[in-house]
Motif scaffolding. Sequence first.
Motif, PDB file in Angstrom:
ATOM      1  N   TRP A   1       1.010  -1.337   0.153  1.00  0.00           N
ATOM      2  CA  TRP A   1       0.000   0.073   0.185  1.00  0.00           C
ATOM      3  C   TRP A   1       0.800   1.383   0.080  1.00  0.00           C
ATOM      4  O   TRP A   1       0.507   2.152  -0.538  1.00  0.00           O
ATOM      5  CB  TRP A   1      -1.012  -0.042   1.183  1.00  0.00           C
ATOM      6  CG  TRP A   1      -2.065  -0.732   1.050  1.00  0.00           C
ATOM      7  CD1 TRP A   1      -2.357  -2.353   1.412  1.00  0.00           C
ATOM      8  CD2 TRP A   1      -3.301  -0.612   0.153  1.00  0.00           C
ATOM      9  NE1 TRP A   1      -3.390  -2.595   0.928  1.00  0.00           N
ATOM     10  CE2 TRP A   1      -4.218  -1.900  -0.029  1.00  0.00           C
ATOM     11  CE3 TRP A   1      -3.780   0.724  -0.649  1.00  0.00           C
ATOM     12  CZ2 TRP A   1      -5.206  -1.678  -0.806  1.00  0.00           C
ATOM     13  CZ3 TRP A   1      -4.862   0.448  -1.278  1.00  0.00           C
ATOM     14  CH2 TRP A   1      -5.639  -0.670  -1.197  1.00  0.00           C
TER      15      TRP A   1
ATOM     16  N   GLU B   1      -3.811   1.163  -6.969  1.00  0.00           N
ATOM     17  CA  GLU B   1      -4.125   0.391  -5.870  1.00  0.00           C
ATOM     18  C   GLU B   1      -3.254  -0.930  -6.261  1.00  0.00           C
ATOM     19  O   GLU B   1      -3.105  -1.241  -7.474  1.00  0.00           O
ATOM     20  CB  GLU B   1      -5.624  -0.009  -5.752  1.00  0.00           C
ATOM     21  CG  GLU B   1      -6.399   1.080  -4.974  1.00  0.00           C
ATOM     22  CD  GLU B   1      -7.641   0.483  -4.663  1.00  0.00           C
ATOM     23  OE1 GLU B   1      -7.894  -0.751  -4.609  1.00  0.00           O
ATOM     24  OE2 GLU B   1      -8.491   1.434  -4.303  1.00  0.00           O
TER      25      GLU B   1
ATOM     26  N   ARG C   1      -7.604   9.422  -3.046  1.00  0.00           N
ATOM     27  CA  ARG C   1      -8.549   8.814  -2.093  1.00  0.00           C
ATOM     28  C   ARG C   1      -7.615   8.471  -0.955  1.00  0.00           C
ATOM     29  O   ARG C   1      -6.613   7.998  -0.886  1.00  0.00           O
ATOM     30  CB  ARG C   1      -9.187   7.611  -2.444  1.00  0.00           C
ATOM     31  CG  ARG C   1     -10.096   7.184  -1.121  1.00  0.00           C
ATOM     32  CD  ARG C   1     -10.685   5.978  -1.647  1.00  0.00           C
ATOM     33  NE  ARG C   1     -11.606   5.327  -0.542  1.00  0.00           N
ATOM     34  CZ  ARG C   1     -12.067   4.156  -0.580  1.00  0.00           C
ATOM     35  NH1 ARG C   1     -12.015   3.611  -1.618  1.00  0.00           N
ATOM     36  NH2 ARG C   1     -12.983   3.813   0.275  1.00  0.00           N
TER      37      ARG C   1
ATOM     38  N   ARG D   1      -6.591   6.863   2.483  1.00  0.00           N
ATOM     39  CA  ARG D   1      -6.851   5.495   2.840  1.00  0.00           C
ATOM     40  C   ARG D   1      -6.184   5.389   4.387  1.00  0.00           C
ATOM     41  O   ARG D   1      -4.869   5.974   4.530  1.00  0.00           O
ATOM     42  CB  ARG D   1      -6.102   4.434   1.996  1.00  0.00           C
ATOM     43  CG  ARG D   1      -6.751   4.537   0.671  1.00  0.00           C
ATOM     44  CD  ARG D   1      -8.289   4.356   0.382  1.00  0.00           C
ATOM     45  NE  ARG D   1      -8.602   3.142   0.748  1.00  0.00           N
ATOM     46  CZ  ARG D   1      -8.933   2.043  -0.247  1.00  0.00           C
ATOM     47  NH1 ARG D   1      -8.629   2.531  -1.404  1.00  0.00           N
ATOM     48  NH2 ARG D   1      -9.481   1.002   0.337  1.00  0.00           N
TER      49      ARG D   1
ATOM     50  N   ARG E   1      -6.889  -5.314   2.728  1.00  0.00           N
ATOM     51  CA  ARG E   1      -7.253  -3.871   2.209  1.00  0.00           C
ATOM     52  C   ARG E   1      -7.112  -2.933   3.512  1.00  0.00           C
ATOM     53  O   ARG E   1      -7.464  -3.395   4.871  1.00  0.00           O
ATOM     54  CB  ARG E   1      -8.529  -4.027   1.669  1.00  0.00           C
ATOM     55  CG  ARG E   1      -8.425  -4.975   0.337  1.00  0.00           C
ATOM     56  CD  ARG E   1      -9.649  -4.717  -0.447  1.00  0.00           C
ATOM     57  NE  ARG E   1      -9.855  -3.425  -0.914  1.00  0.00           N
ATOM     58  CZ  ARG E   1      -9.003  -2.948  -2.405  1.00  0.00           C
ATOM     59  NH1 ARG E   1      -8.422  -3.721  -2.824  1.00  0.00           N
ATOM     60  NH2 ARG E   1      -9.381  -1.700  -2.575  1.00  0.00           N
ATOM     61  N   PRO E   2      -7.265  -1.594   3.383  1.00  0.00           N
ATOM     62  CA  PRO E   2      -7.114  -0.570   4.447  1.00  0.00           C
ATOM     63  C   PRO E   2      -8.527  -0.824   5.204  1.00  0.00           C
ATOM     64  O   PRO E   2      -9.636  -1.168   4.585  1.00  0.00           O
ATOM     65  CB  PRO E   2      -7.262   0.850   3.829  1.00  0.00           C
ATOM     66  CG  PRO E   2      -6.645   0.597   2.696  1.00  0.00           C
ATOM     67  CD  PRO E   2      -6.859  -1.082   1.860  1.00  0.00           C
TER      68      PRO E   2
ATOM     69  N   GLU F   1     -11.545   0.613   7.278  1.00  0.00           N
ATOM     70  CA  GLU F   1     -12.293   1.692   6.865  1.00  0.00           C
ATOM     71  C   GLU F   1     -13.545   1.824   7.710  1.00  0.00           C
ATOM     72  O   GLU F   1     -14.277   2.907   7.666  1.00  0.00           O
ATOM     73  CB  GLU F   1     -12.478   2.294   5.610  1.00  0.00           C
ATOM     74  CG  GLU F   1     -10.723   2.275   5.010  1.00  0.00           C
ATOM     75  CD  GLU F   1     -11.058   2.728   3.472  1.00  0.00           C
ATOM     76  OE1 GLU F   1     -12.296   2.350   2.687  1.00  0.00           O
ATOM     77  OE2 GLU F   1      -9.932   3.508   3.074  1.00  0.00           O
TER      78      GLU F   1
END
Length: 514
Positions: free
Chosen positions: A121, A130, A258, A260, A270-271, A273
């Motif tokens: 990331w 991404e 964006r 993150r 993945r992050p 959130e």
Amino acid sequence: AGAPFAAAGGSAARDRGMRLFSFRRENVLGTSFRLVVAARSRAAAEGLERAVLEVVERHRRTFSSYDPKSEVGRLNALPWQQRSGLRVSKYLGRVLGWALDWQRESRGAFDVYLGELRKAWREAAATGREPNPEVLARLVGEGPGFRLERRKRGKKREVLLRCLRPGSFDLGGIAKGFIIDRALRAIAKRTPAALLDIGGDLAVHGRPPRPDGLGWPVAVVDPRRPAENDPPLDTLFLTGMAVASSGGYARGVTVAGRRRSHIIDPRTGRPAEGVLGATVVAPTAAEADALATALCVLEPQDGLALIEKRPVAAALIVDAAGRAHRSRAWARFRAPPPPRTGPPWPRGYSVRISFRQINSWETHPEQRGRRRRFKRHGTAVWVEDPAGRRVRLVSLWFDRDELGHVRELDSFWRDGWVLSGDGADYHPLRAVARASRRPGEYTVVWDGLDDAGRPVPQGRYRVRIDVNREHGPPHGREEHTCATVELVCGERPATGTAPDRPELAGVRVEYGPR
């Protein structure tokens, strides 16, 4: 720096000549550093700061994932297939073992084997694209990415590391807390009061010099408004505890325009959130650090459920919509005890507490004749107000040499000690501990005074009795028993009882003329 202690307050305030000294630094473990200590002189305080920094630097050389010369840095430099049967240092083995425990308890929300995911990331932030989903899938595996094997060689115990799939270590979610704990422990015997804050994760020792007797005040940043001068979301008062906060609002990455979170969900790669930020209070900074990280990954309701399972912990979670979720114990740290107002008890009134401790052969006939001598016999009797805060510690029966086992009085340790503001250190109990009693009928009296020796007003109170004996019933297993009696202490006498329980019977609480 150098403010004198007030006349009233905690243990540190009773040490004449002690003053508070504060030290601040930047770029310690890559973040801010603040140390507040009680000492008799500036020179003594500076010596404490040097001791803390030495411990921090020593452990940094073990845990840093940014330093290629650290132990973790050298591990990460090896191909993952070569990290098999490698002996790791004592402290790294200990922290990795805790990390595996937290991974299991959080059902995969906490993981220290995600260094490659974080790297993916960071590269995404640099390229503006991404990470490839196939790359993330390769780095996300079911179950732990490593395991530990412990073996004994002579008198020494070794910990061997075995990695199971591609990845690298990033211990940022637990190592900082561990370092704080170790550094504070290194100076605990040399100062009656201290606070160590590294990057917003902190632990406290002793009590600050507050006339109201409350603990160290700690402001909790609102993740929706995290500027330095924004008002805090809450203010906590801590004694002998630690607090850690985590959230993507502090450090994040921008990918393709964006923002993150830097916190990665190990289960998806993945992050995370769903949570803006989480703050956890726990007995150690390592535990608070790991829990705060996990709570930023879990759904708020799952995070609170995880906290409620802990013997002593509290949490505040702010979800993505800005709603605050607090665990049940959070209010015990958040608010000072309400002032006790109202008419005094009638003259000569007190509370008489009687009970009988049961031997195992009384409830289990098959054990008759096997009259064991119990190695430990712990009993605590205390009084709470309706909010659950301790009003008076009436009696604590424990052998002084085994007072550390007071933690096994589960209800007393959690509700009557830690969550009542006395922190996770049992040593102050030495002032009230006494040797164990022989089995039989017991009576203790509450004279209507609180722990500070002040008369309490009329009102509703809870009397609690917690018992734990080694090799106690049932069937010789160790099991603790807690009884609670609630009664109104007003103008007229009152009586309350509790049902018989294993080890405890005949509980009767009487309020009236002595």
